[in-house]
Scaffold this active site. Structure first.
Site, PDB file in Angstrom:
ATOM      1  N   LYS A  75      15.037  -3.254  22.423  1.00 35.03           N
ATOM      2  CA  LYS A  75      14.381  -4.152  23.265  1.00 35.03           C
ATOM      3  C   LYS A  75      15.406  -5.092  23.982  1.00 35.03           C
ATOM      4  O   LYS A  75      14.867  -5.360  25.125  1.00 35.03           O
ATOM      5  CB  LYS A  75      13.241  -5.033  22.361  1.00 35.03           C
ATOM      6  CG  LYS A  75      12.100  -4.296  21.678  1.00 35.03           C
ATOM      7  CD  LYS A  75      11.491  -5.023  20.693  1.00 35.03           C
ATOM      8  CE  LYS A  75      10.288  -4.612  20.107  1.00 35.03           C
ATOM      9  NZ  LYS A  75       9.895  -5.308  19.102  1.00 35.03           N
ATOM     10  N   SER A 123      13.666  -2.087  17.046  1.00 37.88           N
ATOM     11  CA  SER A 123      13.653  -3.237  18.116  1.00 37.88           C
ATOM     12  C   SER A 123      14.810  -3.626  18.740  1.00 37.88           C
ATOM     13  O   SER A 123      14.825  -4.568  19.567  1.00 37.88           O
ATOM     14  CB  SER A 123      12.741  -4.244  17.484  1.00 37.88           C
ATOM     15  OG  SER A 123      11.772  -3.765  17.164  1.00 37.88           O
ATOM     16  N   VAL A 127      13.647  -2.418  12.723  1.00 35.63           N
ATOM     17  CA  VAL A 127      12.968  -1.961  11.320  1.00 35.63           C
ATOM     18  C   VAL A 127      13.658  -0.844  10.717  1.00 35.63           C
ATOM     19  O   VAL A 127      13.391  -0.418   9.794  1.00 35.63           O
ATOM     20  CB  VAL A 127      11.394  -1.722  11.309  1.00 35.63           C
ATOM     21  CG1 VAL A 127      10.564  -3.119  11.306  1.00 35.63           C
ATOM     22  CG2 VAL A 127      10.958  -0.704  12.222  1.00 35.63           C
ATOM     23  N   TYR A 173      11.688 -12.827  15.229  1.00 39.79           N
ATOM     24  CA  TYR A 173      10.645 -13.160  15.314  1.00 39.79           C
ATOM     25  C   TYR A 173      10.129 -14.348  14.436  1.00 39.79           C
ATOM     26  O   TYR A 173      10.721 -15.346  14.601  1.00 39.79           O
ATOM     27  CB  TYR A 173       9.598 -11.712  14.179  1.00 39.79           C
ATOM     28  CG  TYR A 173      10.192 -10.564  14.855  1.00 39.79           C
ATOM     29  CD1 TYR A 173      10.117 -10.130  16.376  1.00 39.79           C
ATOM     30  CD2 TYR A 173      10.878  -9.758  14.131  1.00 39.79           C
ATOM     31  CE1 TYR A 173      10.343  -9.113  17.066  1.00 39.79           C
ATOM     32  CE2 TYR A 173      11.454  -8.527  14.810  1.00 39.79           C
ATOM     33  CZ  TYR A 173      11.272  -8.033  16.350  1.00 39.79           C
ATOM     34  OH  TYR A 173      11.788  -7.217  16.708  1.00 39.79           O
ATOM     35  N   TYR A 201       7.834   3.339  25.200  1.00 43.81           N
ATOM     36  CA  TYR A 201       8.355   2.557  24.384  1.00 43.81           C
ATOM     37  C   TYR A 201       8.653   3.341  22.984  1.00 43.81           C
ATOM     38  O   TYR A 201       9.459   2.868  22.394  1.00 43.81           O
ATOM     39  CB  TYR A 201       7.155   1.614  24.076  1.00 43.81           C
ATOM     40  CG  TYR A 201       7.042   0.566  22.916  1.00 43.81           C
ATOM     41  CD1 TYR A 201       8.150  -0.414  23.059  1.00 43.81           C
ATOM     42  CD2 TYR A 201       6.438   0.843  21.804  1.00 43.81           C
ATOM     43  CE1 TYR A 201       8.347  -1.266  21.968  1.00 43.81           C
ATOM     44  CE2 TYR A 201       6.827  -0.071  20.660  1.00 43.81           C
ATOM     45  CZ  TYR A 201       7.759  -1.143  20.691  1.00 43.81           C
ATOM     46  OH  TYR A 201       7.771  -2.041  19.687  1.00 43.81           O
TER      47      TYR A 201
HETATM   48  O1  DON Z   1       6.912  -1.244  17.443  1.00 43.42           O
HETATM   49  C1  DON Z   1       7.221  -1.107  16.365  1.00 43.42           C
HETATM   50  O2  DON Z   1       6.532  -1.282  15.661  1.00 43.42           O
HETATM   51  C2  DON Z   1       8.530  -0.554  16.013  1.00 43.42           C
HETATM   52  N1  DON Z   1       8.679   0.690  16.943  1.00 43.42           N
HETATM   53  C3  DON Z   1       9.773  -1.216  16.239  1.00 43.42           C
HETATM   54  C4  DON Z   1       9.683  -2.768  15.579  1.00 43.42           C
HETATM   55  C5  DON Z   1      10.536  -3.233  15.016  1.00 43.42           C
HETATM   56  O3  DON Z   1      11.748  -2.659  14.867  1.00 43.42           O
HETATM   57  C6  DON Z   1      10.543  -4.737  14.521  1.00 43.42           C
HETATM   58  N2  DON Z   1      11.915  -5.394  13.817  1.00 43.42           N
HETATM   59  N3  DON Z   1      12.350  -5.778  12.773  1.00 43.42           N
END
Ligand code: DON
Length: 304
Positions: free
Chosen positions: A67, A64, A258, A240, A189
């Site tokens: 992003k 993320s 993540v 978040y 994405y």
């Molecule tokens: O879309 C997802 O769930 C992952 N590619 C990215 C989520 C993420 O990194 C949330 N951050 N802490």
């Protein structure tokens, strides 16, 4: 003068001794192979001084954190038109929460929760000539490093298991908030999330967010006003449903992923990146958040 290296060394020693390092993400199966003991931290000042400790040169999945790069590119391409399709409010919910989307007519709360980032991915898909290649070039340019790449296994792994993101994209599509086909948007994405970088590369690539939109190569990518907005979004939405806690404990705009990475910054002063793969219950790096709290407390440097 603050002795940054001494502070990082101390944080590293403390982090190594912690027993409960959180839980490595496994909902993207390919991420589960990462060593939970890895820990790296890197600081780069706006004057170009560098300080690192531990695994600061090891590559990890930025997830993320990507992003922020995607949002900045979309802002450079279409400016304020973005805000007709994505809001700028904290969601107070997990990054993959779906229910609000239907209640709020498929306008995601902000560009950092997954649904918001999927809309931004759609914008990039519509406005870049060769979306995946152009986006990678952009990240490479920001970091001044052409070795940065997608990890195809990680992208493929999420493609096979990203059911909630498919649900979210289908909902967005049903409300006409995606221009491109769901599969094409998610392919982009999943790739943007699967970029691999090290803490030291992230500290370079985030330079523009600490330096009024101009990257390390002195190229102005976004305006000062756009940087102000991106940093405001990182502070209020970057973690978040832990964004309040992060502002409370650390006091810097930042973004987590993540993969266990976090990049944060103090405008005009420095970018700091940390990587520790174990996550807390909110999906943010457990030791990463703690290490940044220790850093801003010991260095007495935060936006507040
Ligand atoms: O879309 C997802 O769930 C992952 N590619 C990215 C989520 C993420 O990194 C949330 N951050 N802490």
């Amino acid at each position: 003068m603050v002795d940054f290296q001494a502070i990082l060394n101390r944080i590293y020693q403390d982090a190594k001794a912690v027993k409960d390092k959180g839980v490595v993400a496994s909902y993207i199966p390919e991420l589960a192979h990462v060593d939970p003991e890895a820990f790296g931290m890197h600081l780069r000042t706006s004057e170009g001084e560098k300080y690192g400790v531990g695994d600061f040169d090891k590559l990890f999945s930025i997830q993320s954190i990507s992003k922020v790069f995607a949002l900045s590119k979309a802002m450079a391409l279409i400016g304020d038109a973005i805000w007709k399709r994505v809001d700028v409010e904290p969601s107070g919910n997990p990054y993959n929460f779906l229910a609000l989307l239907e209640i709020e007519n498929s306008i995601p709360r902000n560009p950092f929760i997954n649904s918001g980032a999927i809309v931004i991915a759609d914008i990039l898909l519509s406005n870049l000539k060769n979306p995946k290649a152009d986006f990678l070039s952009y990240v490479r340019e920001l970091a001044g490093d052409s070795s940065i790449n997608y990890n195809e296994e990680v992208a493929y792994s999420e493609k096979n298991t990203g059911f909630k993101n498919y649900a979210s994209a289908n909902l967005l599509k049903s409300f006409n908030n995606l221009e491109n086909p769901v599969d094409a948007v998610l392919d982009f994405y999943f790739h943007q999330c699967a970029i691999e970088m090290s803490c030291s590369q992230l500290s370079k690539a985030f330079y523009l967010f600490a330096n009024k939109g101009s990257c390390m190569q002195q190229k102005q990518h976004i305006s000062n006003q756009q940087v102000k907005r991106i940093n405001a979004l990182m502070l209020t939405c970057g973690f978040y449903d832990e964004a309040g806690e992060f502002a409370f404990e650390v006091g810097l705009p930042g973004k987590s992923g993540v993969g266990g990475g976090i990049a944060a910054l103090l405008p005009d002063q420095f970018v700091i990146s940390v990587w520790s793969p174990g996550l807390n219950k909110k999906g943010n790096s457990k030791l990463g958040v703690h290490a940044l709290e220790q850093f801003t407390t010991k260095a007495k440097l935060s936006i507040f």
